[in-house]
Scaffold this motif. Structure first.
Motif, short mmCIF file in Angstrom:
data_model
loop_
_atom_site.label_atom_id
_atom_site.label_comp_id
_atom_site.label_asym_id
_atom_site.label_seq_id
_atom_site.Cartn_x
_atom_site.Cartn_y
_atom_site.Cartn_z
N GLY A 13 112.99 82.59 60.03
CA GLY A 13 112.75 82.08 61.39
C GLY A 13 112.33 82.30 62.74
N ARG A 14 112.46 84.06 62.56
CA ARG A 14 112.48 84.86 63.76
C ARG A 14 110.86 84.12 64.01
NH1 ARG A 14 113.58 90.41 64.21
NH2 ARG A 14 113.35 90.33 65.97
N VAL A 15 109.96 84.12 63.74
CA VAL A 15 108.75 83.32 63.60
C VAL A 15 108.74 82.05 63.23
CG1 VAL A 15 106.26 83.58 64.02
CG2 VAL A 15 107.16 85.85 63.98
N LYS A 16 108.18 81.29 64.49
CA LYS A 16 107.74 79.83 64.46
C LYS A 16 106.35 78.71 64.33
CE LYS A 16 113.16 78.90 65.27
NZ LYS A 16 113.49 80.23 65.80
N PRO A 17 106.60 78.19 63.71
CA PRO A 17 105.20 77.21 63.44
C PRO A 17 104.89 76.83 65.19
CG PRO A 17 106.47 76.37 62.12
CD PRO A 17 107.22 77.56 62.20
N ASN A 18 106.53 77.18 66.39
CA ASN A 18 105.24 76.26 67.83
C ASN A 18 105.21 78.07 68.09
OD1 ASN A 18 105.97 73.82 68.15
ND2 ASN A 18 107.73 73.75 69.28
N ASP A 19 105.96 79.15 67.99
CA ASP A 19 104.81 80.65 68.90
C ASP A 19 103.76 80.27 68.78
OD1 ASP A 19 107.82 80.47 69.16
OD2 ASP A 19 107.72 81.70 67.03
N PHE A 20 103.25 79.91 67.59
CA PHE A 20 101.41 79.36 67.53
C PHE A 20 100.69 78.57 68.05
CE2 PHE A 20 103.29 81.56 63.21
CZ PHE A 20 102.20 82.83 63.02
N TYR A 21 101.29 78.17 68.13
CA TYR A 21 100.92 76.84 69.23
C TYR A 21 100.96 77.04 70.67
CZ TYR A 21 100.65 74.50 65.11
OH TYR A 21 99.60 74.18 64.08
N GLU A 22 101.78 77.39 70.78
CA GLU A 22 101.69 78.14 72.68
C GLU A 22 101.04 79.20 72.91
OE1 GLU A 22 106.03 79.88 72.63
OE2 GLU A 22 107.34 77.49 72.32
N VAL A 23 100.89 80.46 72.02
CA VAL A 23 99.98 81.35 72.27
C VAL A 23 98.34 80.89 72.16
CG1 VAL A 23 98.77 83.07 70.73
CG2 VAL A 23 101.12 83.12 70.90
N ALA A 24 98.32 79.76 71.64
CA ALA A 24 96.60 79.14 71.53
C ALA A 24 96.83 78.20 73.07
CB ALA A 24 96.66 78.26 70.04
N GLU A 25 98.02 77.34 72.91
CA GLU A 25 97.67 76.57 74.19
C GLU A 25 97.01 78.07 75.81
OE1 GLU A 25 100.38 73.45 75.67
OE2 GLU A 25 100.28 72.83 74.24
N ALA A 26 97.86 78.81 75.61
CA ALA A 26 98.49 80.07 76.79
C ALA A 26 96.57 80.48 76.45
CB ALA A 26 99.35 80.92 76.94
N GLU A 27 96.15 80.62 75.80
CA GLU A 27 94.82 81.25 75.64
C GLU A 27 93.91 80.18 75.98
OE1 GLU A 27 94.56 84.01 72.28
OE2 GLU A 27 95.59 85.34 73.10
N ASN A 28 94.02 78.96 75.84
CA ASN A 28 92.58 78.58 75.82
C ASN A 28 93.27 77.21 77.42
OD1 ASN A 28 91.65 78.23 73.53
ND2 ASN A 28 92.85 77.44 72.67
N GLY A 29 94.11 78.33 78.48
CA GLY A 29 94.20 77.84 79.44
C GLY A 29 94.54 76.53 80.04
N GLY A 30 95.93 76.53 79.03
CA GLY A 30 96.24 74.97 79.00
C GLY A 30 96.06 74.31 78.28
#
Length: 75
Positions: A53-70
């Motif tokens: 549970g230390r890495v959660k699904p949202n952790d991936f979406y936050e990275v993807a959003e940041a790299e796509n300029g929000g």
């Protein structure tokens, strides 16, 4: 949550070792770590389980959003 890359580093595992725990290729883990790919649902569930549970699904979406300029990714 925690980024997968950080979890793997702190666990003193290689991406290849982590990949074998997930039953995916090391290339796939590399892409998850650098934000190039978001894991499929069944892989995501295994990541949550393996990382206890230390890495959660949202952790991936936050990275993807940041790299796509929000810009949100299609859901």
């Amino acid at each position: 949550g925690m980024e997968l890359k950080k979890y793997i580093k702190e666990s003193q595992m290689t991406q290849a070792q982590f990949a074998s725990e997930l039953d995916v290729t090391p290339i796939a883990v590399s892409r998850y770590c650098n934000g190039a790919r978001v894991p499929a649902a069944k892989v995501m569930m295994r990541i949550v389980a393996v990382t206890k549970g230390r890495v959660k699904p949202n952790d991936f979406y936050e990275v993807a959003e940041a790299e796509n300029g929000g810009v949100g990714i299609g859901m």
